[in-house]
Design a protein around this motif. Structure first.
Motif, PDB file in Angstrom:
ATOM      1  N   GLY A 142      30.463  27.162  13.707  1.00  0.00           N
ATOM      2  CA  GLY A 142      32.118  26.679  15.426  1.00  0.00           C
ATOM      3  C   GLY A 142      31.886  26.072  15.558  1.00  0.00           C
ATOM      4  N   GLY A 143      31.099  24.903  16.239  1.00  0.00           N
ATOM      5  CA  GLY A 143      30.729  24.219  16.507  1.00  0.00           C
ATOM      6  C   GLY A 143      30.324  22.654  16.087  1.00  0.00           C
ATOM      7  N   HIS A 144      30.345  22.740  14.758  1.00  0.00           N
ATOM      8  CA  HIS A 144      29.847  22.150  14.128  1.00  0.00           C
ATOM      9  C   HIS A 144      29.577  21.766  12.774  1.00  0.00           C
ATOM     10  CE1 HIS A 144      26.378  23.073  16.621  1.00  0.00           C
ATOM     11  NE2 HIS A 144      27.039  22.318  18.145  1.00  0.00           N
ATOM     12  N   THR A 145      30.113  20.781  11.891  1.00  0.00           N
ATOM     13  CA  THR A 145      30.457  20.128  10.643  1.00  0.00           C
ATOM     14  C   THR A 145      29.909  19.055   9.914  1.00  0.00           C
ATOM     15  OG1 THR A 145      32.781  21.530  10.614  1.00  0.00           O
ATOM     16  CG2 THR A 145      32.179  19.542   8.537  1.00  0.00           C
ATOM     17  N   GLN A 146      28.827  19.304   9.598  1.00  0.00           N
ATOM     18  CA  GLN A 146      27.979  18.128   9.026  1.00  0.00           C
ATOM     19  C   GLN A 146      27.539  18.251   7.737  1.00  0.00           C
ATOM     20  OE1 GLN A 146      24.449  18.337  11.949  1.00  0.00           O
ATOM     21  NE2 GLN A 146      25.659  16.875  13.231  1.00  0.00           N
ATOM     22  N   GLU A 157      18.384  13.659   8.595  1.00  0.00           N
ATOM     23  CA  GLU A 157      19.580  11.663   8.876  1.00  0.00           C
ATOM     24  C   GLU A 157      20.978  13.066   8.555  1.00  0.00           C
ATOM     25  OE1 GLU A 157      18.404   9.474   5.201  1.00  0.00           O
ATOM     26  OE2 GLU A 157      19.952   8.327   5.788  1.00  0.00           O
ATOM     27  N   ILE A 158      22.295  12.364   9.860  1.00  0.00           N
ATOM     28  CA  ILE A 158      23.366  12.557   9.807  1.00  0.00           C
ATOM     29  C   ILE A 158      23.670  12.018   8.102  1.00  0.00           C
ATOM     30  CG2 ILE A 158      25.190  13.135  10.431  1.00  0.00           C
ATOM     31  CD1 ILE A 158      23.850  13.509  13.026  1.00  0.00           C
ATOM     32  N   ILE A 159      24.827  12.308   7.270  1.00  0.00           N
ATOM     33  CA  ILE A 159      25.396  11.412   6.537  1.00  0.00           C
ATOM     34  C   ILE A 159      26.881  11.648   6.318  1.00  0.00           C
ATOM     35  CG2 ILE A 159      26.140  11.515   3.919  1.00  0.00           C
ATOM     36  CD1 ILE A 159      22.847  10.780   4.717  1.00  0.00           C
ATOM     37  N   GLY A 160      27.115  12.692   7.490  1.00  0.00           N
ATOM     38  CA  GLY A 160      29.018  12.873   7.778  1.00  0.00           C
ATOM     39  C   GLY A 160      29.225  13.519   8.700  1.00  0.00           C
ATOM     40  N   THR A 161      29.309  13.978   9.432  1.00  0.00           N
ATOM     41  CA  THR A 161      30.058  14.456  10.324  1.00  0.00           C
ATOM     42  C   THR A 161      31.851  14.690  10.684  1.00  0.00           C
ATOM     43  OG1 THR A 161      29.390  15.060  12.569  1.00  0.00           O
ATOM     44  CG2 THR A 161      29.888  12.967  12.138  1.00  0.00           C
ATOM     45  N   THR A 162      32.066  15.890  11.651  1.00  0.00           N
ATOM     46  CA  THR A 162      33.547  15.642  11.963  1.00  0.00           C
ATOM     47  C   THR A 162      33.607  14.872  12.672  1.00  0.00           C
ATOM     48  OG1 THR A 162      35.109  17.516  12.738  1.00  0.00           O
ATOM     49  CG2 THR A 162      32.796  17.888  13.355  1.00  0.00           C
ATOM     50  N   ILE A 163      35.322  14.374  13.264  1.00  0.00           N
ATOM     51  CA  ILE A 163      35.197  13.441  13.574  1.00  0.00           C
ATOM     52  C   ILE A 163      35.948  13.987  15.436  1.00  0.00           C
ATOM     53  CG2 ILE A 163      34.814  11.814  12.862  1.00  0.00           C
ATOM     54  CD1 ILE A 163      38.195  11.509  12.891  1.00  0.00           C
ATOM     55  N   ASP A 164      36.498  15.481  15.058  1.00  0.00           N
ATOM     56  CA  ASP A 164      37.006  16.168  15.835  1.00  0.00           C
ATOM     57  C   ASP A 164      36.617  17.088  15.968  1.00  0.00           C
ATOM     58  OD1 ASP A 164      39.019  16.789  13.503  1.00  0.00           O
ATOM     59  OD2 ASP A 164      40.207  14.927  13.372  1.00  0.00           O
ATOM     60  N   ASP A 165      37.088  18.877  15.468  1.00  0.00           N
ATOM     61  CA  ASP A 165      37.424  19.936  15.145  1.00  0.00           C
ATOM     62  C   ASP A 165      36.030  20.427  13.644  1.00  0.00           C
ATOM     63  OD1 ASP A 165      39.321  20.146  17.122  1.00  0.00           O
ATOM     64  OD2 ASP A 165      40.685  20.886  15.289  1.00  0.00           O
ATOM     65  N   ALA A 166      35.205  21.101  14.753  1.00  0.00           N
ATOM     66  CA  ALA A 166      34.294  21.481  13.620  1.00  0.00           C
ATOM     67  C   ALA A 166      35.313  23.187  12.269  1.00  0.00           C
ATOM     68  CB  ALA A 166      33.326  21.989  14.410  1.00  0.00           C
ATOM     69  N   ALA A 167      34.579  23.102  10.915  1.00  0.00           N
ATOM     70  CA  ALA A 167      35.262  23.772  10.414  1.00  0.00           C
ATOM     71  C   ALA A 167      35.360  25.372  10.353  1.00  0.00           C
ATOM     72  CB  ALA A 167      34.276  23.823   8.975  1.00  0.00           C
ATOM     73  N   VAL A 272      21.463  23.388  -0.373  1.00  0.00           N
ATOM     74  CA  VAL A 272      22.053  24.059   0.734  1.00  0.00           C
ATOM     75  C   VAL A 272      22.850  24.466   1.820  1.00  0.00           C
ATOM     76  CG1 VAL A 272      20.483  24.757   2.928  1.00  0.00           C
ATOM     77  CG2 VAL A 272      19.411  24.169   1.029  1.00  0.00           C
ATOM     78  N   LEU A 273      23.309  25.557   2.455  1.00  0.00           N
ATOM     79  CA  LEU A 273      24.616  25.755   2.992  1.00  0.00           C
ATOM     80  C   LEU A 273      24.467  26.803   3.896  1.00  0.00           C
ATOM     81  CD1 LEU A 273      28.029  25.452   3.335  1.00  0.00           C
ATOM     82  CD2 LEU A 273      27.502  27.804   1.928  1.00  0.00           C
ATOM     83  N   ALA A 274      24.472  26.286   5.046  1.00  0.00           N
ATOM     84  CA  ALA A 274      24.034  26.456   5.983  1.00  0.00           C
ATOM     85  C   ALA A 274      25.098  26.400   7.585  1.00  0.00           C
ATOM     86  CB  ALA A 274      22.704  25.754   7.190  1.00  0.00           C
ATOM     87  N   GLY A 275      24.862  27.549   8.782  1.00  0.00           N
ATOM     88  CA  GLY A 275      26.227  28.224   9.654  1.00  0.00           C
ATOM     89  C   GLY A 275      27.058  28.715   9.439  1.00  0.00           C
ATOM     90  N   GLY A 276      27.160  29.397  10.395  1.00  0.00           N
ATOM     91  CA  GLY A 276      28.549  30.436  10.579  1.00  0.00           C
ATOM     92  C   GLY A 276      29.565  30.570   9.272  1.00  0.00           C
ATOM     93  N   VAL A 277      29.929  29.598   9.303  1.00  0.00           N
ATOM     94  CA  VAL A 277      31.424  29.541   8.296  1.00  0.00           C
ATOM     95  C   VAL A 277      30.390  29.670   6.785  1.00  0.00           C
ATOM     96  CG1 VAL A 277      32.552  27.965   7.132  1.00  0.00           C
ATOM     97  CG2 VAL A 277      32.477  27.904   9.615  1.00  0.00           C
ATOM     98  N   SER A 278      28.705  29.865   6.215  1.00  0.00           N
ATOM     99  CA  SER A 278      28.501  29.946   4.612  1.00  0.00           C
ATOM    100  C   SER A 278      28.518  30.939   4.936  1.00  0.00           C
ATOM    101  CB  SER A 278      26.902  28.945   5.295  1.00  0.00           C
ATOM    102  OG  SER A 278      26.164  30.038   5.848  1.00  0.00           O
ATOM    103  N   ALA A 279      28.980  32.214   5.910  1.00  0.00           N
ATOM    104  CA  ALA A 279      29.045  33.423   5.161  1.00  0.00           C
ATOM    105  C   ALA A 279      30.476  33.923   4.633  1.00  0.00           C
ATOM    106  CB  ALA A 279      29.301  34.744   6.844  1.00  0.00           C
ATOM    107  N   ASN A 280      31.834  32.886   3.859  1.00  0.00           N
ATOM    108  CA  ASN A 280      32.337  32.069   3.428  1.00  0.00           C
ATOM    109  C   ASN A 280      32.735  32.768   2.002  1.00  0.00           C
ATOM    110  OD1 ASN A 280      35.106  31.036   2.318  1.00  0.00           O
ATOM    111  ND2 ASN A 280      35.856  32.363   4.408  1.00  0.00           N
TER     112      ASN A 280
END
Ligand code: KG4
Ligand code: ZN
Length: 342
Positions: A142-146, A157-167, A272-280
């Motif tokens: 809810g807070g991050h997309t990386q 190492e951060i390869i990519g990140t959201t520039i505004d909202d998280a997924a 690897v998939l991680a974070g709350g949206v990984s339940a989708n």
């Protein structure tokens, strides 16, 4: 003597405590705060008050379910950030007081590292297959997309990140527009299973590199619905499943197309998939397809370890315990997104 770690998580609106014996999960108790539902989002002041009410019973239950006493604990790990400061202060103050009174080490944990390392938890004494370093990880919450390249437990190492909202925010905002309860991600997921993902197209961002953007997609969804409601006041009700499926499809497409590019540029064997949206469910299928296409081993977290939980914090704590990486009572919680060692 076995090592027992108590983990405490209070970064947002879930109060959680978990007990690990080395990497084996003995208990994981989560009190989800219902108070925010009527406001359509997390209200920080209400969150910290609810953490204060929940923290003692949650820790007490976690210890009881694990079948251990306070005197058996080897260390206490807690989330020090990123998150809501008032919420973090409840968990961190409690962890500090408890570690001080028991005279055992205190370990601070970065919440984002927790999501990534949740994949290393064992649910039984029979260890499961784990990803090998370096691996690529898509963290979506809810807070991050990386997109991360994980070189070692605490070397990400951060390869990519959201520039505004998280997924997760994109899911939740779309749900709100459709009149669904908060947090809306799981409702969109369920509706999408009965809808046509190709029915509607919304504007998706095309950024160079591996970064994401979801704010334009959200606006496109909002305006599309607003325009259609002018002609047909029942537009949402008549097309809810197709709208949910189409929006979910756009979010997943943004995520997996960037990940596809990142895999080409940063070749690893494991994903690897991680974070709350990984339940989708749609994202899990799309990740499975992508991993097969790229011949990668895919590691998906168990559903109870996708959203915020203290088990992942305890796992990070155990790895830091092995490295003697302890924290002082002066350590201060932080709200900003960073992916440092602590
Ligand atoms: O990791 P998490 O519990 O909290 C943060 O660290 O942000 O993630 C919560 C997010 C919310 O946006 C929620 O709507 C989303 O994860 N989520 C889902 C699903 N389950 C949870 N989104 C889409 N589909 C789901 N099944
Ligand atoms: Zn989280």
């Amino acid at each position: 003597m076995p090592t027992y770690i108590l983990g405490i998580e209070s970064s947002c609106d879930d109060t959680s405590a978990a007990v690990l014996r080395e990497t084996t999960l003995l208990s994981n108790v989560i009190a989800s705060q219902k108070v925010h539902a009527e406001y359509g989002g997390v209200v920080p002041e209400l969150a910290s008050r609810a953490h204060q009410q929940n923290i003692i019973p949650v820790i007490d239950t976690a210890l009881k379910r694990a079948g251990i006493t306070l005197s058996q604990l080897s260390a206490i790990a807690y989330t020090n950030g990123p998150g809501l400061l008032g919420s973090l202060l409840v968990g961190s103050s409690f962890a500090k007081a408890m570690a001080y009174s028991l005279d055992i080490p205190l370990i601070e944990v970065n919440h984002l590292q927790g999501h990534v390392l949740a994949i290393f938890l064992d649910k039984s004494d029979k260890p499961k297959t784990k990803p090998q370093f370096p691996f690529l990880c898509l963290t979506v919450s809810g807070g991050h997309t990386q997109i991360l390249k994980v070189h070692d437990y605490f070397d990400m190492e951060i390869i990519g990140t959201t520039i505004d909202d998280a997924a997760g925010e994109a899911f939740d905002k779309a749900a709100k527009i459709l009149g669904l309860p908060y947090p809306g991600g799981p409702y969109i997921d369920k509706l999408a299973q009965q809808g046509n993902p190709e029915k509607y197209k919304f504007a998706t961002a095309h950024l160079p590199g591996f970064d994401f953007s979801f704010s334009g997609l959200k606006t496109s969804f909002l305006y599309f619905i607003r325009d259609n409601l002018k002609d047909n006041p029942n537009f949402i009700e008549e097309n809810k499943a197709d709208l949910a499926a189409s929006m979910q499809h756009c979010i997943i497409k943004s995520l997996t197309s960037k990940l596809d590019k990142a895999i080409n540029a940063h070749r690893c064997k494991d994903l690897v998939l991680a974070g709350g949206v990984s339940a989708n469910s749609g994202l899990r299928s799309a990740m499975t397809e992508l991993a097969t296409k790229k011949r990668l081993n895919l590691f998906l977290p168990d559903f109870d370890l996708t959203t915020d939980n203290a088990a992942m914090i305890a796992l990070c704590g155990y790895q830091k315990y092995l490295r003697n990486e302890f924290s002082s009572l002066n350590s201060i919680p932080y709200s900003n997104v960073k992916l440092s060692n602590n």
